[in-house]
Design an enzyme around this catalytic site. Sequence first.
Site, PDB file in Angstrom:
ATOM      1  N   THR A 140       5.538 100.876 -12.527  1.00 51.38           N
ATOM      2  CA  THR A 140       4.363 100.692 -13.386  1.00 51.38           C
ATOM      3  C   THR A 140       4.839 100.395 -14.802  1.00 51.38           C
ATOM      4  O   THR A 140       5.630 101.163 -15.366  1.00 51.38           O
ATOM      5  CB  THR A 140       3.485 101.959 -13.387  1.00 51.38           C
ATOM      6  OG1 THR A 140       3.055 102.208 -12.057  1.00 51.38           O
ATOM      7  CG2 THR A 140       2.261 101.780 -14.277  1.00 51.38           C
ATOM      8  N   HIS A 191      -4.806  99.826 -15.348  1.00 53.16           N
ATOM      9  CA  HIS A 191      -4.583 101.274 -15.333  1.00 53.16           C
ATOM     10  C   HIS A 191      -5.921 102.017 -15.391  1.00 53.16           C
ATOM     11  O   HIS A 191      -6.036 103.085 -15.996  1.00 53.16           O
ATOM     12  CB  HIS A 191      -3.710 101.668 -16.529  1.00 53.16           C
ATOM     13  CG  HIS A 191      -2.723 102.771 -16.260  1.00 53.16           C
ATOM     14  ND1 HIS A 191      -1.406 102.553 -15.995  1.00 53.16           N
ATOM     15  CD2 HIS A 191      -2.881 104.125 -16.248  1.00 53.16           C
ATOM     16  CE1 HIS A 191      -0.778 103.718 -15.841  1.00 53.16           C
ATOM     17  NE2 HIS A 191      -1.659 104.687 -15.975  1.00 53.16           N
ATOM     18  N   LYS A 229       3.480  96.943 -11.054  1.00 54.78           N
ATOM     19  CA  LYS A 229       2.071  97.320 -11.298  1.00 54.78           C
ATOM     20  C   LYS A 229       1.749  97.230 -12.784  1.00 54.78           C
ATOM     21  O   LYS A 229       2.483  97.764 -13.622  1.00 54.78           O
ATOM     22  CB  LYS A 229       1.822  98.751 -10.817  1.00 54.78           C
ATOM     23  CG  LYS A 229       0.422  99.302 -11.138  1.00 54.78           C
ATOM     24  CD  LYS A 229       0.220 100.647 -10.451  1.00 54.78           C
ATOM     25  CE  LYS A 229      -1.143 101.256 -10.673  1.00 54.78           C
ATOM     26  NZ  LYS A 229      -1.237 102.080 -11.876  1.00 54.78           N
ATOM     27  N   SER A 233       2.948 109.383  -7.517  1.00 53.47           N
ATOM     28  CA  SER A 233       3.320 109.157  -8.918  1.00 53.47           C
ATOM     29  C   SER A 233       4.664 109.793  -9.253  1.00 53.47           C
ATOM     30  O   SER A 233       5.011 110.857  -8.735  1.00 53.47           O
ATOM     31  CB  SER A 233       2.243 109.765  -9.820  1.00 53.47           C
ATOM     32  OG  SER A 233       2.675 109.799 -11.164  1.00 53.47           O
ATOM     33  N   TYR A 254       8.002 105.481 -12.824  1.00 53.45           N
ATOM     34  CA  TYR A 254       7.953 105.246 -14.268  1.00 53.45           C
ATOM     35  C   TYR A 254       9.387 105.183 -14.751  1.00 53.45           C
ATOM     36  O   TYR A 254      10.242 105.976 -14.318  1.00 53.45           O
ATOM     37  CB  TYR A 254       7.223 106.379 -15.001  1.00 53.45           C
ATOM     38  CG  TYR A 254       5.720 106.207 -15.111  1.00 53.45           C
ATOM     39  CD1 TYR A 254       5.166 105.015 -15.569  1.00 53.45           C
ATOM     40  CD2 TYR A 254       4.860 107.254 -14.786  1.00 53.45           C
ATOM     41  CE1 TYR A 254       3.789 104.869 -15.681  1.00 53.45           C
ATOM     42  CE2 TYR A 254       3.482 107.107 -14.904  1.00 53.45           C
ATOM     43  CZ  TYR A 254       2.955 105.902 -15.350  1.00 53.45           C
ATOM     44  OH  TYR A 254       1.594 105.750 -15.473  1.00 53.45           O
TER      45      TYR A 254
HETATM   46  C1  FNR Z   1      -3.686 107.219 -13.336  1.00 52.88           C
HETATM   47  N1  FNR Z   1      -2.940 106.063 -13.113  1.00 52.88           N
HETATM   48  C2  FNR Z   1      -1.583 106.153 -12.946  1.00 52.88           C
HETATM   49  N2  FNR Z   1      -0.841 105.033 -12.651  1.00 52.88           N
HETATM   50  C3  FNR Z   1       0.481 105.107 -12.423  1.00 52.88           C
HETATM   51  O1  FNR Z   1       1.107 104.096 -12.124  1.00 52.88           O
HETATM   52  N3  FNR Z   1       1.122 106.329 -12.501  1.00 52.88           N
HETATM   53  C4  FNR Z   1       0.470 107.476 -12.809  1.00 52.88           C
HETATM   54  O2  FNR Z   1       1.070 108.537 -12.865  1.00 52.88           O
HETATM   55  C5  FNR Z   1      -0.932 107.399 -13.068  1.00 52.88           C
HETATM   56  N4  FNR Z   1      -1.632 108.525 -13.410  1.00 52.88           N
HETATM   57  C6  FNR Z   1      -3.006 108.458 -13.528  1.00 52.88           C
HETATM   58  C7  FNR Z   1      -3.732 109.621 -13.780  1.00 52.88           C
HETATM   59  C8  FNR Z   1      -5.115 109.577 -13.800  1.00 52.88           C
HETATM   60  C9  FNR Z   1      -5.895 110.841 -14.037  1.00 52.88           C
HETATM   61  C10 FNR Z   1      -5.799 108.356 -13.570  1.00 52.88           C
HETATM   62  C11 FNR Z   1      -7.317 108.285 -13.521  1.00 52.88           C
HETATM   63  C12 FNR Z   1      -5.083 107.191 -13.351  1.00 52.88           C
HETATM   64  C13 FNR Z   1      -3.631 104.770 -12.894  1.00 52.88           C
HETATM   65  C14 FNR Z   1      -4.011 104.597 -11.429  1.00 52.88           C
HETATM   66  O3  FNR Z   1      -2.866 104.418 -10.626  1.00 52.88           O
HETATM   67  C15 FNR Z   1      -4.916 103.373 -11.202  1.00 52.88           C
HETATM   68  O4  FNR Z   1      -4.335 102.226 -11.784  1.00 52.88           O
HETATM   69  C16 FNR Z   1      -6.324 103.559 -11.758  1.00 52.88           C
HETATM   70  O5  FNR Z   1      -6.776 104.875 -11.578  1.00 52.88           O
HETATM   71  C17 FNR Z   1      -7.279 102.604 -11.048  1.00 52.88           C
HETATM   72  O6  FNR Z   1      -8.538 102.640 -11.608  1.00 52.88           O
HETATM   73  P1  FNR Z   1      -9.778 103.467 -11.005  1.00 52.88           P
HETATM   74  O7  FNR Z   1      -9.837 103.216  -9.510  1.00 52.88           O
HETATM   75  O8  FNR Z   1      -9.555 104.897 -11.346  1.00 52.88           O
HETATM   76  O9  FNR Z   1     -10.921 102.852 -11.743  1.00 52.88           O
END
Ligand code: FNR
Length: 361
Positions: free
Chosen positions: A168, A257, A233, A116, A142
Amino acid sequence: MSEPRLDSLPAAIETAGDYEAHAATRLDPVAWRYLQDGSGKGLTLAANRRAFEAASLLPRPLVDVRGGHTRLNLFGQTLAHPIMLAPIAYQRLFHADGECASAMAAAAQGGAFWVSSLASQTLESIADASRQTGDAPWFQLYWQGERASTLRLTRRAEAAGYPVLMLTVDAPVKLATLQLPGAVQAVNLERPLTADPPPPNGSPVFDGWMARAPTWDDLAWLRDQLRQPLILKGILHPDDAEHAIRLGCDGLVVSNHGGRVLDGAPASLDALPEILARVAGRVPVLLDSGIRDGRDVFKALSLGASAVLLGRPYIWGLTSAGAIGVAHVIRLLRDELEMSMALCGCKTLADLNMSQRGHAA
Ligand code: FNR
């Protein structure tokens, strides 16, 4: 009082889901809610699970699958399996070894880890950790509010050896922000990702957050600047998939997400077929949100996804037992995927689509 982290695998773990209860006792409630919660009423969070639960697997016995495997080539890289670790921010919230632990686990398992933009360790140290056990990680970008600092961050990831980049785009507005403990920060950013102060009588959303969000023009510009593959994404609409491909994106991630942004958005799995129909094989389409075991991976791939990103479950492993916990979660999902393939008569990932044909009502 949280229980201490384990330095070996916890007893009696049979599925990735078994790590959830271990993780719950090892995180403070604020960090736990940050990890687990969906936005709003949790409608999209629940829809993600419902969609996977409603999809079925069609057994295809008597197929000789000896010599089978889950290898694939994606964006110029070879992977041992299609289960990537999704970008998740601030991993030192969950374990002192943070992103370095996830990177080592993913690389040791021959898969990809998306680091990330909000990582809590430097991009360089995470890449070094990854190379100790396998290949380099991949980078999730980001938008940094404007072009110059966004480009500096991508160049830094490129210099550190990240071969693939993913932008993303589905989370430009943060309704609630986490109060981070002082020791855990987004250490790779020049400045925090906050909103612009809105002008007098301006809207904090339209003139604050969205003033720093990227547009399609920015995406076209970014594509021109980069040498490495660029994946987008956070796509749920077929027209957006089309637009991204026309601008030269090399892949898409169908994602809501993990149900954390727009409550009421459809389950990613439900959005996948229409997007695949529009993309028509021009670029790989990946999926995340709601994957909890290897059967879910099989379901997403048999609908046509090229790979999946796993979110919260690997953080349960990280929280419980660091790198070995993450590696164990990945291995459990790989085993379940291989078992599903064997029972559904699939020797390689290329067989998945065919094996389930004729099943649709
Ligand atoms: C995320 N997600 C996320 N996505 C991204 O592109 N950059 C990020 O920094 C983050 N940070 C983040 C923190 C936390 C605590 C969570 C739970 C999720 C989203 C992540 O990449 C992904 O899309 C989802 O977590 C997928 O869903 P599931 O598998 O958690 O249900």
